[in-house]
Scaffold this motif. Sequence first.
Motif, PDB file in Angstrom:
ATOM      1  N   GLU A 273      68.281  31.147  67.654  1.00 58.91           N
ATOM      2  CA  GLU A 273      68.609  31.315  66.231  1.00 58.91           C
ATOM      3  C   GLU A 273      68.778  29.960  65.546  1.00 58.91           C
ATOM      4  O   GLU A 273      69.410  29.053  66.106  1.00 58.91           O
ATOM      5  CB  GLU A 273      69.897  32.134  66.088  1.00 58.91           C
TER       6      GLU A 273
ATOM      7  N   HIS B 212      79.053  33.488  55.840  1.00 59.67           N
ATOM      8  CA  HIS B 212      78.198  34.586  55.387  1.00 59.67           C
ATOM      9  C   HIS B 212      78.852  35.353  54.243  1.00 59.67           C
ATOM     10  O   HIS B 212      80.067  35.456  54.171  1.00 59.67           O
ATOM     11  CB  HIS B 212      77.941  35.560  56.549  1.00 59.67           C
TER      12      HIS B 212
ATOM     13  N   HIS C  44      68.440  37.756  60.695  1.00 61.98           N
ATOM     14  CA  HIS C  44      69.845  37.923  60.345  1.00 61.98           C
ATOM     15  C   HIS C  44      69.913  37.823  58.825  1.00 61.98           C
ATOM     16  O   HIS C  44      69.745  36.740  58.256  1.00 61.98           O
ATOM     17  CB  HIS C  44      70.717  36.844  61.002  1.00 61.98           C
TER      18      HIS C  44
ATOM     19  N   GLU D 210      75.051  40.367  59.128  1.00 61.44           N
ATOM     20  CA  GLU D 210      76.284  39.836  59.746  1.00 61.44           C
ATOM     21  C   GLU D 210      77.202  39.471  58.592  1.00 61.44           C
ATOM     22  O   GLU D 210      77.538  38.313  58.370  1.00 61.44           O
ATOM     23  CB  GLU D 210      75.978  38.594  60.578  1.00 61.44           C
TER      24      GLU D 210
ATOM     25  N   ASN E 121      71.683  37.664  55.778  1.00 64.43           N
ATOM     26  CA  ASN E 121      73.006  37.334  55.247  1.00 64.43           C
ATOM     27  C   ASN E 121      72.874  36.528  53.970  1.00 64.43           C
ATOM     28  O   ASN E 121      71.975  35.701  53.854  1.00 64.43           O
ATOM     29  CB  ASN E 121      73.781  36.471  56.253  1.00 64.43           C
TER      30      ASN E 121
ATOM     31  N   ASP F 288      68.012  33.347  60.582  1.00 67.99           N
ATOM     32  CA  ASP F 288      69.200  33.689  59.795  1.00 67.99           C
ATOM     33  C   ASP F 288      69.037  33.099  58.386  1.00 67.99           C
ATOM     34  O   ASP F 288      68.892  31.884  58.226  1.00 67.99           O
ATOM     35  CB  ASP F 288      70.451  33.116  60.481  1.00 67.99           C
TER      36      ASP F 288
ATOM     37  N   HIS G 112      71.922  30.725  57.297  1.00 65.90           N
ATOM     38  CA  HIS G 112      71.832  29.428  57.985  1.00 65.90           C
ATOM     39  C   HIS G 112      70.692  28.576  57.418  1.00 65.90           C
ATOM     40  O   HIS G 112      70.832  27.361  57.283  1.00 65.90           O
ATOM     41  CB  HIS G 112      71.619  29.634  59.493  1.00 65.90           C
TER      42      HIS G 112
END
Length: 263
Positions: free
Chosen positions: A133, A210, A195, A237, A197, A166, A169
């Motif tokens: 990730e 997040h 992911h 998440e 978010n 993500d 991120h």
Amino acid sequence: MRIGAHVDSADPLSEATARAADAVQFFLSDPQGWKAPKPREDADRLRAAEVDLYVHAPYVINVATLNNRIRIPSRKLLLGHATAAAEIGAKGLIVHGGHVNSGDDLAVGFDNWRKTFAYAADAGGFALPVLIENTAGGDNACARRLDALARLWDALGDYEVGFCLDTCHAHAGGEELLDLVDRVKAITGRIDLVHANNSKDTFGSGRDRHDNLDGGTIDPDLVVAVIRAAGAPAIVETPGGVDGQGADIAFLRDRLAVGSPAA
Ligand SMILES: [Zn+2]
């Protein structure tokens, strides 16, 4: 398109039902601890479930570091998690890209990743796909910016490695979400999981907080566009438990159904 949430590990299937999720992600041990995962009593039920399962490896794992007292237990814990995750029928094991300490050579970090896969191969290989990730912060990260990610994938060469993207991120880490999927796939050839978010923090902040999809600093339609372009399952998440995550899942289902050719 399978959409789900990161949930508490005590009863993941009930958590999935409560959120109308068709995928869940959870931890198999304390994410801040070094304990190997214990066999689960509900393993048969989990294996038989229609809900797709993903396991997130503990945050303490850092297989890239030059610090042997972290690196050696990290790769052992990762291998143990892969075995335990396969035991419950999980589709993938998500692990953060890790980093080296300030002043250490990132090239050694990439080679430590290669050694991690070599170590696993010696033990018969990881028992399920390992999805690396992207991370939000730090100046010495292996998978924050795409230039580093390209070097990581070079180092991993012929090993079978998956990728988890993500969106929080990426944004906080300083990568624009527009066309990100194409730029990532040019390096990794694949995105196994998104992911999905939002981020409480600004672009390039390097902070990892997040937010729910309709909150935060990312246009939620960009998150939708990432999922659609990736063509991969998505896990939120996000905060707010059943209500917050349930709303995020419903939002994604609604937006993904609009304008998708074969909905
Ligand atoms: Zn994530």
